[in-house]
Design an enzyme around this catalytic site. Structure first.
Site, mmCIF file in Angstrom:
data_model
loop_
_atom_site.group_PDB
_atom_site.id
_atom_site.type_symbol
_atom_site.label_atom_id
_atom_site.label_comp_id
_atom_site.label_asym_id
_atom_site.label_seq_id
_atom_site.Cartn_x
_atom_site.Cartn_y
_atom_site.Cartn_z
ATOM 1 N N GLU A 1 24.532 25.726 10.972
ATOM 2 C CA GLU A 1 24.043 24.702 10.415
ATOM 3 C C GLU A 1 23.137 24.338 11.909
ATOM 4 O OE1 GLU A 1 28.078 22.781 10.245
ATOM 5 O OE2 GLU A 1 28.169 23.880 7.817
ATOM 6 N N CYS B 1 36.506 27.928 19.301
ATOM 7 C CA CYS B 1 35.702 29.193 18.534
ATOM 8 C C CYS B 1 34.757 29.236 19.615
ATOM 9 C CB CYS B 1 35.328 28.636 17.276
ATOM 10 S SG CYS B 1 33.487 27.173 17.330
ATOM 11 N N ASN C 1 40.656 22.030 15.954
ATOM 12 C CA ASN C 1 40.292 21.880 16.921
ATOM 13 C C ASN C 1 39.590 21.347 18.026
ATOM 14 O OD1 ASN C 1 38.006 23.646 15.553
ATOM 15 N ND2 ASN C 1 37.745 24.148 17.946
ATOM 16 N N GLU D 1 31.592 28.566 8.209
ATOM 17 C CA GLU D 1 31.708 28.365 10.300
ATOM 18 C C GLU D 1 32.930 29.142 10.464
ATOM 19 O OE1 GLU D 1 29.000 28.445 12.183
ATOM 20 O OE2 GLU D 1 27.538 27.031 10.643
#
Ligand code: NAD
Length: 483
Positions: A464, A285, A152, A250
């Site tokens: 992260e 996301c 994405n 993630e």
């Protein structure tokens, strides 16, 4: 055969896959094949892992300044080719070229520059024991690490991983998504030009269940940083656990955007709320796909919101004026259309969109979906529980703060929430109660790269960003000296 065949980067050389097998890469706006990428096997992954292993001791011994200067050089090279990079990213992923120019490619440059600077400023910890001893912590690179990224935000997320991994002294075997392999391939070429020593950065292209799986299984790889779906993340966790590899996952989300009656709904803020649902065709996301609106303003808000959504221009991603481009693949297009059909079956009312769009000319074969807004579904409907990852937003009314929190927290995910209110006390209260890794108040996608980034529940394991990423990619060792 298409003119462009992408290469793997292994041991400092651009290489075809050992088995000479290739995957077609489609342009989502047209549906046509425009490139091929290596369908790498475990043998290619093994060659990359061994090259990385060979390069690891010398790379770990370089100074932070040397690593930082190479990362800056790579950032310079991307910046110098920003426009072609953006065009390539748009062509490969279906995203508007304007978005790639404004967001994806500049952010990739920032990722590299940020971690180049962060490693210079990184401090080790020290803990003094009163009149007895002093402890200090050394942080060693892990060795060879694996970085796996999704389709994405291809270059944006690829660099988000490789930059801290390289900055902290690891060598890397990285795998971009096979659906959007182009920008990572170009980055690999530029990394040679930047002067990274052979084997420090290796890029192996290929499918998840074969190339990706081989990467996660490889015994030389000490850690996996993964961004992608929750389902794939669960498989990676299961594969990595018996070898005690470090993992950072993630994953997906079902994010709420919560609008209170006291929100400042200026045109600018309303535009941001629309963008938070539909930017990049909803394929971020962090997009707010559940829009919770306080009942007292529900009707008036809905009309203003729908007017803006209807005005979004869906079109050729290469046109500068396009707001929404094509969905990334035929499979993903079909999945999103199935989700819309399910919403109808569940009793949802489609307020706008709900259909595939057929464009004319060059984009006649592309995978376009009209921005879709649905209401009338309870929070426990599948439509409100499962990640759709497309241009689909549901509207849900709520009465008060307690109900808003219950609805927002009421899914299996916990990635990001956004909250629109002018009541400062409410903002703090809710910020503490929303079970998400990221809570934006009166904004969305406002990113400070120093902050911890990631999700809770089924959205992620670990964080992260900033020092969190540098910690993930290093092994701490405490030294205790008695005096
Ligand atoms: P995906 O899980 O299908 O693929 C992601 C990557 O994993 C790809 O490179 C793929 O080839 C690889 N992969 C697939 N199977 C594998 C396996 N068995 N072993 C190792 N690697 C494997 O995800 P996607 O469809 O590319 O991306 C969309 C998903 O990513 C959405 O769920 C979205 O929410 C999530 N995402 C999360 C974040 C975040 O920061 N939390 C950011 C972007 C996207």
């Amino acid at each position: 055969m298409p003119s462009t065949r992408l290469a793997n980067l292994i041991d400092g050389r651009l290489q075809a896959p050992a088995d000479d097998q290739w995957l077609d890469v489609h342009e989502p706006a047209t549906g046509a094949v425009f490139a091929q990428c290596p369908d790498s096997t475990a043998a290619d992954v093994d060659a990359a892992a061994k090259a990385a292993q060979k390069a690891a001791p010398a790379w770990a011994a370089t100074s932070a300044e040397t690593r930082a200067s190479l990362l800056h050089k790579l950032a310079d090279l991307i910046e110098a080719t920003l426009a072609p990079f953006a065009e390539l990213e748009s062509r490969d992923s279906g995203k508007p070229v304007a978005l790639a120019r404004r967001l994806d490619i500049p952010r990739a440059v920032s990722n590299l520059r940020f971690f180049a600077s962060a490693i210079i400023g990184w401090e080790s910890e020290s803990h003094a024991m009163e009149n007895a001893a002093i402890n200090y912590t050394l942080r060693h690179p892990l060795g060879v690490v694996g970085c796996i990224s999704p389709w994405n935000l291809p270059l944006y997320l690829f660099t988000w991983k490789i930059a801290p991994a390289l900055a902290s002294g690891n060598t890397v075997v990285a795998k971009p998504s096979e659906i959007t392999p182009c920008s990572a391939a170009l980055l690999g070429e530029l990394s040679i030009e930047a002067g990274f020593p052979a084997g420090v950065l290796n890029i192996v292209q290929g499918r998840g269940p074969s190339t990706g799986q081989a990467l996660v299984e490889h015994p030389v790889i000490k850690a996996i940083s993964f961004t992608g779906s929750t389902r794939t993340g669960a498989g990676i966790a299961a594969t990595a656990a018996p070898q005690f590899k470090k993992i950072s996952l993630e994953m997906g989300g079902k994010n709420p955007a919560i609008v209170f009656a006291d929100a400042d709904l200026s045109e600018e803020n309303l535009d941001t709320i629309v963008r938070s649902g539909f930017a990049n065709q909803g394929e971020i996301c962090l997009c707010g796909s559940r829009l919770l609106v306080q009942r007292s303003i529900y009707d008036s808000f809905r009309e203003r919101y729908l007017a803006k959504v209807r005005a979004l221009r869906v079109g050729d991603p290469q046109d500068a004026g396009t707001d929404l481009g094509a969905l990334v693949s035929r499979e993903h297009f079909d999945k999103v259309m199935r989700c819309v059909a399910l919403a109808r079956d569940e009793g949802g009312r489609i307020l706008c969109g709900g259909d595939a769009l057929k464009l004319d000319g060059r984009c006649a074969g592309g995978w376009f979906i009209a921005p879709t807004v649905i209401e009338g579904l309870p929070n426990d409907a599948q439509t409100n529980q499962q990640e759709i990852f497309g241009p689909v937003v549901t509207l849900i009314p709520f009465d008060d703060e307690a109900e808003a929190i219950a609805l927002a927290n009421g899914t299996g995910y916990g990635l990001a929430a956004s909250l629109w209110t002018q009541d400062l006390s409410r903002a703090h209260r809710m910020g503490a109660q929303l079970e998400f890794g990221i809570v934006w108040i009166n904004c969305w996608l406002l990113r400070d790269l120093r902050t911890p980034f990631g999700g809770s529940k089924h959205s992620g394991v670990g964080r992260e960003g900033g020092a969190e990423a540098l910690r993930f990619f290093t092994e701490p060792r405490n030294i205790c000296i008695r005096y």
